[in-house]
Write a protein that holds these residues in place. Structure first.
Motif, mmCIF file in Angstrom:
data_model
loop_
_atom_site.group_PDB
_atom_site.id
_atom_site.type_symbol
_atom_site.label_atom_id
_atom_site.label_comp_id
_atom_site.label_asym_id
_atom_site.label_seq_id
_atom_site.Cartn_x
_atom_site.Cartn_y
_atom_site.Cartn_z
ATOM 1 N N ALA A 193 9.924 45.188 -17.532
ATOM 2 C CA ALA A 193 10.711 44.579 -16.552
ATOM 3 C C ALA A 193 10.051 44.592 -15.210
ATOM 4 N N GLN A 194 9.799 45.686 -14.856
ATOM 5 C CA GLN A 194 9.154 45.936 -13.482
ATOM 6 C C GLN A 194 7.817 45.159 -13.298
ATOM 7 N N GLN A 195 7.039 45.463 -14.319
ATOM 8 C CA GLN A 195 5.948 44.625 -14.309
ATOM 9 C C GLN A 195 5.765 43.406 -14.396
ATOM 10 N N GLY A 196 6.952 42.799 -14.947
ATOM 11 C CA GLY A 196 7.015 41.315 -14.918
ATOM 12 C C GLY A 196 7.511 40.853 -13.507
ATOM 13 N N PHE A 197 8.395 41.566 -12.895
ATOM 14 C CA PHE A 197 8.995 41.047 -11.509
ATOM 15 C C PHE A 197 7.714 41.224 -10.608
ATOM 16 N N ASP A 198 6.837 42.280 -10.708
ATOM 17 C CA ASP A 198 5.816 42.405 -10.077
ATOM 18 C C ASP A 198 4.819 41.084 -10.015
ATOM 19 N N ARG A 199 4.547 40.816 -11.169
ATOM 20 C CA ARG A 199 3.719 39.416 -11.639
ATOM 21 C C ARG A 199 4.280 38.494 -10.963
ATOM 22 N N ALA A 200 5.635 38.110 -11.157
ATOM 23 C CA ALA A 200 6.341 37.058 -10.451
ATOM 24 C C ALA A 200 6.019 36.820 -9.047
ATOM 25 N N MET A 201 6.468 37.975 -8.488
ATOM 26 C CA MET A 201 6.207 38.093 -6.910
ATOM 27 C C MET A 201 4.785 37.876 -6.473
ATOM 28 N N LYS A 202 3.813 38.077 -7.215
ATOM 29 C CA LYS A 202 2.511 37.943 -6.762
ATOM 30 C C LYS A 202 1.853 36.469 -7.005
ATOM 31 N N ARG A 203 2.241 36.069 -8.301
ATOM 32 C CA ARG A 203 1.837 35.008 -8.942
ATOM 33 C C ARG A 203 2.451 33.447 -8.788
ATOM 34 N N TYR A 204 4.227 33.634 -9.202
ATOM 35 C CA TYR A 204 4.894 32.463 -9.549
ATOM 36 C C TYR A 204 6.044 32.201 -8.519
ATOM 37 N N THR A 205 6.079 32.866 -7.215
ATOM 38 C CA THR A 205 7.018 32.188 -6.170
ATOM 39 C C THR A 205 6.504 30.932 -5.687
ATOM 40 N N ASN A 206 7.456 30.117 -5.067
ATOM 41 C CA ASN A 206 6.897 28.866 -4.435
ATOM 42 C C ASN A 206 5.874 29.532 -3.331
ATOM 43 N N ARG A 207 5.894 30.488 -2.600
ATOM 44 C CA ARG A 207 4.917 30.609 -1.585
ATOM 45 C C ARG A 207 3.544 31.142 -2.267
ATOM 46 N N ALA A 208 3.814 31.940 -3.423
ATOM 47 C CA ALA A 208 2.664 32.331 -3.774
ATOM 48 C C ALA A 208 1.654 31.247 -4.534
ATOM 49 N N ILE A 209 2.441 30.249 -5.125
ATOM 50 C CA ILE A 209 1.814 29.061 -5.605
ATOM 51 C C ILE A 209 1.184 28.164 -4.713
ATOM 52 N N ALA A 210 1.938 28.013 -3.477
ATOM 53 C CA ALA A 210 1.606 27.296 -2.459
ATOM 54 C C ALA A 210 0.224 27.858 -1.974
ATOM 55 N N GLN A 211 0.140 28.974 -1.792
ATOM 56 C CA GLN A 211 -0.945 29.925 -1.155
ATOM 57 C C GLN A 211 -2.300 29.614 -2.076
ATOM 58 N N GLN A 212 -1.906 29.869 -3.277
ATOM 59 C CA GLN A 212 -3.017 29.430 -4.314
ATOM 60 C C GLN A 212 -3.481 27.961 -4.211
ATOM 61 N N GLN A 213 -2.674 27.094 -4.041
ATOM 62 C CA GLN A 213 -2.951 25.532 -3.959
ATOM 63 C C GLN A 213 -3.657 25.256 -2.780
ATOM 64 N N LEU A 214 -3.231 26.046 -1.525
ATOM 65 C CA LEU A 214 -4.052 25.783 -0.417
ATOM 66 C C LEU A 214 -5.505 26.382 -0.698
ATOM 67 N N GLU A 215 -5.579 27.370 -0.911
ATOM 68 C CA GLU A 215 -7.094 27.924 -1.314
ATOM 69 C C GLU A 215 -7.915 27.081 -2.065
ATOM 70 N N PHE A 216 -7.044 26.341 -3.122
ATOM 71 C CA PHE A 216 -7.914 25.379 -3.690
ATOM 72 C C PHE A 216 -8.525 24.215 -2.801
ATOM 73 N N TYR A 217 -7.519 23.749 -2.282
ATOM 74 C CA TYR A 217 -7.882 22.639 -1.341
ATOM 75 C C TYR A 217 -9.105 22.999 -0.210
ATOM 76 N N GLN A 218 -8.823 24.183 0.117
ATOM 77 C CA GLN A 218 -9.898 24.785 1.001
ATOM 78 C C GLN A 218 -11.173 24.757 0.515
ATOM 79 N N GLN A 219 -11.316 25.216 -0.809
ATOM 80 C CA GLN A 219 -12.441 25.137 -1.647
ATOM 81 C C GLN A 219 -13.087 23.664 -1.773
ATOM 82 N N LEU A 220 -12.085 22.596 -1.900
ATOM 83 C CA LEU A 220 -12.540 21.314 -2.147
ATOM 84 C C LEU A 220 -13.069 20.892 -0.901
ATOM 85 N N LEU A 221 -12.643 21.305 0.305
ATOM 86 C CA LEU A 221 -13.117 20.636 1.547
ATOM 87 C C LEU A 221 -14.300 21.500 2.136
ATOM 88 N N GLY A 222 -14.556 22.653 1.528
ATOM 89 C CA GLY A 222 -16.031 23.256 1.818
ATOM 90 C C GLY A 222 -15.359 24.158 2.905
#
Length: 389
Positions: free
Chosen positions: A360-389
């Motif tokens: 349960a703790q491992q799942g919680f840590d994974r959710a906080m790292k990868r699946y919060t709205n802010r975490a997903i937004a950060q990953q999406q921004l990094e993808f955009y930055q990659q596309l823009l070079g």
């Protein structure tokens, strides 16, 4: 970075949190969300949603005139889209209706005609192979050949795009994150008493649609073999399978073990998840990969999984679709449709509370790292930055 995201999904304010977070990640990020002015939600007869504009500075929602009010693949926008693009001059244009959407072809074409030089991006959940006939095949070819980057909600979706001939950048991210301020570990003793749950009960939970492809009948079989264990099963949702489930309860004399709950607002679901000793998502693929057809289904993501992870509840899931990738090493994955293996997972959880707590703790840590709205937004921004070079 100026970003336009177009989708009927964001008519609902709850669904906008990821994009709000995206607008707050850096001072130079501006996000404009384009939604249809009028939309008929699926399955709600005669209901039309009228979208309202919103301006929060770097984040704004702009309703535009639209054609098609209930088919996302046919959704396109009126002349006011041209005015918005000309004035805002985005660097990223993302349409979230898939690779075959007319709306995506529309923004690609306007991007060219207006000389914006923005990167064309689309999001898709589609995760089973398909074939297309003319003219839709031509539409998809046009869209994919003009795509600078794609976001898929699951690993299978990325593989499908490769099979369709798309060779550009792809990232795998869910469309929506989890609100960790709402879905978090909380005391719900009053709700336990209300539902008649004893402290010694091992509470198994399911949240979702009551349909065969969600694997509920397999979970029934697994629980049948655990009559000597003090389990209770809380089912939160509704669907066509409810009558069959009620018959199963009656035939097995499980009336004091099974609790049906429905009509719970989304902002109350966390209370029921916090009741659980485990949340089970036993989804079963109906598409068997025998022919290239779009008929069938397999789990696209399983949003309830990250909600349970955020509440620090141990997970059991089948190996259908994206479930194993979401759970990863933080829970138990069994072969879909295999009641015996599912039963073994349940027994392991019942017999080893310390292991359950660790997972349960491992799942919680994974959710906080990868699946919060802010975490997903950060990953999406990094993808955009990659596309823009």
């Amino acid at each position: 970075m100026r970003i336009v995201v177009a989708s009927h999904t964001y008519i609902v304010d709850l669904n906008r949190e990821k994009l709000r977070e995206l607008a707050n990640l850096a001072p130079d990020v501006e996000v404009t969300v384009v939604v249809p002015k009028r939309w008929k939600p699926g399955g709600v007869q005669n209901r039309v949603v009228e979208s309202e504009p919103l301006d929060e500075g770097a984040f704004r929602v702009v309703p535009l005139s639209n054609f098609s009010q209930n088919q996302q693949g046919l959704l396109t926008f009126g002349w006011d889209l041209v005015d918005l693009l000309r004035q805002f001059r985005p660097q990223i244009i993302q349409v979230e209706q898939g690779a075959k959407a007319l709306g995506y072809a529309q923004t690609i074409t306007l991007n060219k005609l207006l000389g914006l030089k923005a990167k064309n991006v689309f999001f898709t959940w589609w995760n089973i192979p398909y074939t297309l006939k003319f003219p839709v095949s031509l539409l998809e070819k046009y869209n994919l050949s003009n795509t600078d980057g794609a976001i898929t909600g699951n690993q299978d979706g990325a593989e499908i795009l490769r099979d369709r001939g798309y060779n550009g950048p792809i990232t795998v991210l869910p469309q929506l994150g989890v609100d960790e301020t709402l879905f978090r570990p909380q005391e719900v003793s009053n709700l336990r008493q209300q539902l008649g749950l004893e402290p010694t009960d091992f509470v198994v939970g399911f949240v979702g649609r009551f349909v065969e492809e969600k694997g509920l009948l397999t979970l029934c079989q697994a629980l049948e073999g655990l009559r000597d264990r003090p389990w209770k099963w809380v089912l939160l949702g509704r669907g066509v399978l409810k009558e069959s489930l009620e018959l199963w309860v009656k035939e097995n004399q499980f009336e004091d073990r099974v609790i049906f709950v429905e009509s719970v607002p989304h902002d109350e679901v966390y209370r029921y998840i916090n009741l659980l000793n485990t949340l089970v998502l036993p989804s079963e693929t109906t598409y068997k990969f025998k022919t290239l057809s779009s008929v069938g289904w397999k789990e696209q993501f399983g949003h309830v999984l990250i909600e349970a992870m955020s509440c620090r509840v141990p997970l059991i899931g089948s190996d259908s679709g994206e479930i194993p990738y979401v759970i990863d090493e933080t829970g138990w994955v069994f072969p879909e449709g295999n009641a015996e293996k599912l039963r073994e997972c349940l027994v392991t959880l019942m017999d080893d509370p310390e292991l359950a707590k660790q997972k349960a703790q491992q799942g919680f840590d994974r959710a906080m790292k990868r699946y919060t709205n802010r975490a997903i937004a950060q990953q999406q921004l990094e993808f955009y930055q990659q596309l823009l070079g």
